[in-house]
Design a protein around this motif. Structure first.
Motif, PDB file in Angstrom:
ATOM      1  N   SER A  47       0.823  -1.209   0.000  1.00 17.20           N
ATOM      2  CA  SER A  47       0.000   0.000   0.000  1.00 17.20           C
ATOM      3  C   SER A  47       0.858   1.260   0.000  1.00 17.20           C
ATOM      4  N   HIS A  77       2.042  -7.114  -6.149  1.00 17.91           N
ATOM      5  CA  HIS A  77       0.804  -6.365  -5.905  1.00 17.91           C
ATOM      6  C   HIS A  77       0.458  -5.449  -7.080  1.00 17.91           C
ATOM      7  N   ARG A  79       2.453  -3.114  -8.382  1.00 17.44           N
ATOM      8  CA  ARG A  79       3.075  -1.803  -8.248  1.00 17.44           C
ATOM      9  C   ARG A  79       4.477  -1.850  -8.864  1.00 17.44           C
TER      10      ARG A  79
END
Length: 251
Positions: A47, A77, A79
């Motif tokens: 995150s 994820h 990213r």
């Protein structure tokens, strides 16, 4: 794993890590001395809103492993992640950092290499502020805590001290045994307790050395079609030393 250039000429050698990071450099392959180590790094990988992290610890405690593992997890994820060994960019850090604006997570390994260089410190200070304003995630790694870095910019000390600090301790013998066991299993190698005992008495015990040793043993085992028994380990290691042995009498 030794940090490598990506061949693009950009950023002093940062890695697009999804393709370059070997299986050993994952959270699952890390044996922490403390259970508090991994959760903040996993959160940072997952995150953009997570706290930034600062890893510190002596050589061989796993800083680079965890920096690469965090990048690999971020890629998993969805990213974009980049890893920059700062020693490769010392003296020209501004150029290297400017090329990282498209990444979601950036791991900067080896702050010790640029501490004390005013130009590099200014570049790092500006990067820190830009990355924060842009909602990026940043992971720092150094041998010492922020307060112990010989920085010339007090404001940079202040910024680094705001990160979640994760102090890595050297592994005890039980931890090193687990590293050998886990990493051997990930290669499909079987190391029994006698073999692990024998190795830990005769080889360098830092994480990088243990990983490099397993790579060599894996190749030797495949080439000879032999299991990793104590006699075979002795044969391989003495062969690497030119047949001189390790200077110790067998017990």
């Amino acid at each position: 794993m030794s940090p490598r250039h990506d061949g693009s000429g950009r950023g002093g050698g940062q890695l697009p890590l999804a393709l370059r990071c070997p299986p050993d450099q994952r959270f699952e392959a890390f044996v922490p001395a403390s259970e508090a180590v991994l959760p903040p790094l996993r959160a940072s990988a997952a995150s953009a809103g997570a706290d930034w992290c600062y890893l510190s610890g002596a050589a061989g405690t796993g800083k680079t492993h965890l920096a690469l593992a965090t990048c690999a997890a971020a890629e998993a994820h969805g990213r974009r992640a980049a890893y920059l060994p700062l020693a490769s960019a010392a003296g020209r850090l501004d150029e290297a950092l400017q090329s990282l604006h498209d990444y979601d997570l950036i791991a900067l390994d080896g702050l010790d290499a640029v501490a004390g260089g005013r130009g590099d410190e200014l570049a790092l200070f500006d990067f820190h502020n830009r990355a924060h304003d842009a909602g990026k995630a940043v992971l720092y790694a150094a041998r010492v805590l922020p307060a112990e870095l010989p920085l010339t910019l007090p404001d940079l000390h202040s910024r680094l001290s705001q990160c979640v600090r994760i102090v890595l301790a050297p592994l005890d013998d039980g931890g090193r045994r687990e590293v050998l066991r886990v990493r051997a299993q990930r290669r499909g190698l079987m190391l029994d307790e006698a073999a692990i005992d024998w190795l830990l008495k005769r080889v360098d015990r830092d994480l990088a050395s243990l990983t490099a040793l397993l790579d060599r043993l894996d190749r030797a085992s495949l080439a000879a079609q032999r299991r990793l028994t104590v006699p075979f380990l002795r044969q391989v290691l003495e062969g690497e030393r030119g047949g001189t042995g390790d200077g110790r009498r067998e017990s």
